[in-house]
Design a protein around this motif. Structure first.
Motif, short mmCIF file in Angstrom:
data_model
loop_
_atom_site.label_atom_id
_atom_site.label_comp_id
_atom_site.label_asym_id
_atom_site.label_seq_id
_atom_site.Cartn_x
_atom_site.Cartn_y
_atom_site.Cartn_z
N LEU A 1 70.40 41.17 36.88
CA LEU A 1 70.55 42.64 37.00
C LEU A 1 70.06 43.20 35.82
CD1 LEU A 1 74.27 43.04 37.84
CD2 LEU A 1 72.21 43.34 39.44
N ILE A 2 69.75 42.67 34.68
CA ILE A 2 69.32 43.27 33.38
C ILE A 2 67.62 43.42 33.40
CG2 ILE A 2 69.49 43.49 31.05
CD1 ILE A 2 71.82 41.92 30.90
N LYS A 3 67.16 44.33 33.56
CA LYS A 3 65.62 44.41 33.55
C LYS A 3 64.92 44.37 32.44
CE LYS A 3 66.02 47.36 37.70
NZ LYS A 3 65.92 46.77 38.73
N GLY A 4 64.00 43.62 32.38
CA GLY A 4 63.17 43.67 31.08
C GLY A 4 63.73 42.87 30.09
N LEU A 5 64.33 41.72 30.13
CA LEU A 5 64.98 41.05 29.25
C LEU A 5 64.01 40.21 28.62
CD1 LEU A 5 68.16 39.08 30.79
CD2 LEU A 5 68.04 40.87 28.76
N SER A 6 63.92 40.33 27.18
CA SER A 6 62.80 39.56 26.49
C SER A 6 63.26 38.01 26.71
CB SER A 6 62.71 39.99 25.09
OG SER A 6 63.93 39.89 24.28
N THR A 7 62.35 37.05 26.02
CA THR A 7 62.61 35.87 26.02
C THR A 7 63.88 35.52 24.82
OG1 THR A 7 60.45 35.37 26.38
CG2 THR A 7 61.80 33.45 25.26
N GLU A 8 63.79 36.47 23.71
CA GLU A 8 64.87 36.18 23.08
C GLU A 8 66.02 36.79 23.39
OE1 GLU A 8 65.73 38.30 18.22
OE2 GLU A 8 63.85 38.48 19.39
N GLN A 9 66.13 37.79 24.35
CA GLN A 9 67.37 38.05 24.72
C GLN A 9 67.99 37.10 25.80
OE1 GLN A 9 65.77 41.86 26.35
NE2 GLN A 9 67.08 42.94 24.69
N LEU B 1 71.83 35.09 25.32
CA LEU B 1 72.56 35.14 26.53
C LEU B 1 72.81 33.50 26.72
CD1 LEU B 1 71.52 37.61 28.95
CD2 LEU B 1 73.73 37.84 27.60
N GLN B 2 71.85 32.69 26.73
CA GLN B 2 72.22 31.24 27.17
C GLN B 2 72.74 30.81 25.63
OE1 GLN B 2 68.38 30.43 27.94
NE2 GLN B 2 68.52 30.77 30.27
N GLY B 3 72.83 31.36 24.64
CA GLY B 3 73.28 30.79 23.52
C GLY B 3 74.85 31.07 23.28
N LEU B 4 75.18 31.90 24.14
CA LEU B 4 76.60 32.05 24.05
C LEU B 4 77.35 30.72 24.38
CD1 LEU B 4 76.65 35.63 25.83
CD2 LEU B 4 77.05 35.12 23.24
#
Length: 375
Positions: free
Chosen positions: A358-366, A370-373
């Motif tokens: 859903l979140i548009k334009g997520l950067s690689t860092e973002q 998320l995955q790091g959670l």
């Protein structure tokens, strides 16, 4: 105590965004060539912090003696709004020069009135309604909420407006109103309006430690409002025993504005989705515009509920947040964290997939964030 402090810090963190915009209100001077009055009149408009950088619309509070009462009233509203006790507002100070003030703000004796001709306060009210308000609406981004505040003769004018033009103002603040004027003429007018059930909105009226000339008609006015209750008209009164007629305006405006927006503030306690929805329904009703819980506020209270291990309440609020703000990284992060906190890893992974979709334009860092959670 530690839990309470933690929760308050979460909520205050979202409120501090208010300080990131312009620190105080800005002012503009306007001149109206009044056809109604046949003279030039001045206004001082106080625009709320951030007005010039946004496209938001605001409620309006009109204030008599605007050059004197306007600055502290605008400052009071600015302060209350920063701590979410009232909305940001446009304050319109209507200047009443010494030489015309009594004429502008006080009633003419009923014996001297011509029913076919408006004079004094009634004429000035027509000026406000037909020239000032349309000018403000044309120039500024306003909501369909109008308040009126006045002190002393300005308080008399405000109550006269409440009686003569029911519904024109949603809320009225009358500080130490000169109700003794013309043998308490306004009390008779008010009683007739109360009997007819025509009064609307909210009225805050206050008095200081003053002469019986002021306090006795004040007490009689308050008694009248209690004698003729009306579901469409809410009123509260207050006495400031440590203040005088000349010092009561600041406190009167502070408590008056808070009363006009009673139900606006969010209690500094954990709030569920239902709690917040009820408060924002009240806000919507007050301002006559649709308002929903902001994303950061929902996340903050959701995290507070999570900290208190109120699983159902926390998840309900945080899921609502992602549904209403589907493109917010913050909203999805808070929900994933909550699922992990409650050992619901499968749900957390599903929430991660939803966020990535859903979140548009997520950067690689973002994405990595998320995955790091899960680590």
């Amino acid at each position: 105590m530690k839990r309470i402090l933690y929760g308050l810090l979460l909520i205050l963190g979202s409120q501090c965004n208010a300080w990131s915009v312009e620190a105080v209100f800005t002012t503009e001077d306007l001149v109206i060539n009044s056809k109604k009055l046949g003279e030039t009149r001045n206004l001082v408009v106080y625009l709320p912090a951030g007005y010039l950088k946004s496209d938001a619309h605001y409620p309006v509070l009109y204030v008599t003696d605007g050059d004197i009462q306007g600055p502290h009233t605008a400052g009071t509203i600015d302060y209350l709004a920063k701590f979410d006790q009232a909305p940001q507002m446009i304050v319109v100070g209507i200047v009443n020069p010494r030489e015309t003030r009594e004429r502008d703000l006080t009633l003419t004796s009923a014996n001297n009135q011509n029913p076919q001709q408006l004079v004094n306060a009634d004429l000035f009210l027509a000026f406000v309604e037909q020239e000032v308000i349309p000018e403000v609406k044309a120039r500024y981004r306003t909501l369909d909420y109008q308040g009126l505040a006045g002190t002393s003769h300005g308080g008399q004018f405000a109550i006269n407006a409440l009686v003569k033009r029911p519904g024109l103002f949603n809320g009225v603040v009358a500080v130490s109103p000169s109700l003794y004027w013309n043998k308490s003429q306004l009390l008779t007018l008010t009683e007739n309006a109360l009997k007819q059930g025509s009064l609307q909105g909210r009225l805050y009226i206050s008095i200081a430690q003053e002469e019986p000339t002021m306090t006795e008609p004040f007490a009689n006015f308050v008694a009248l409002t209690k004698r003729y209750p009306n579901q469409q008209f809410a009123v509260t009164s207050q006495m400031f025993s440590n203040e005088t007629h000349n010092t009561t305006a600041l406190l009167g405006q502070y408590y008056g504005v808070k009363y006009l927006f009673n139900g606006w503030a969010i209690p500094e306690t954990p709030q569920t989705l239902a709690d917040l929805q009820a408060i924002f329904a009240t806000r919507s009703s007050l301002l006559k515009t649709s308002m929903i819980i902001p994303e950061d506020r929902a996340a903050g209270y959701g995290q507070w509920l999570q900290y208190l291990n109120r699983q159902d309440d926390a998840l309900a609020l945080l899921k609502w947040n992602t549904e209403n703000y589907p493109h917010s990284l913050n909203a999805h992060t808070a929900l994933i964290n909550a699922y992990l906190h409650f050992n619901m890893e499968d749900e957390a992974k599903q929430a991660l997939g939803t966020a990535l979709r859903l979140i548009k334009g997520l950067s690689t860092e973002q994405k990595e964030q998320l995955q790091g959670l899960f680590s």
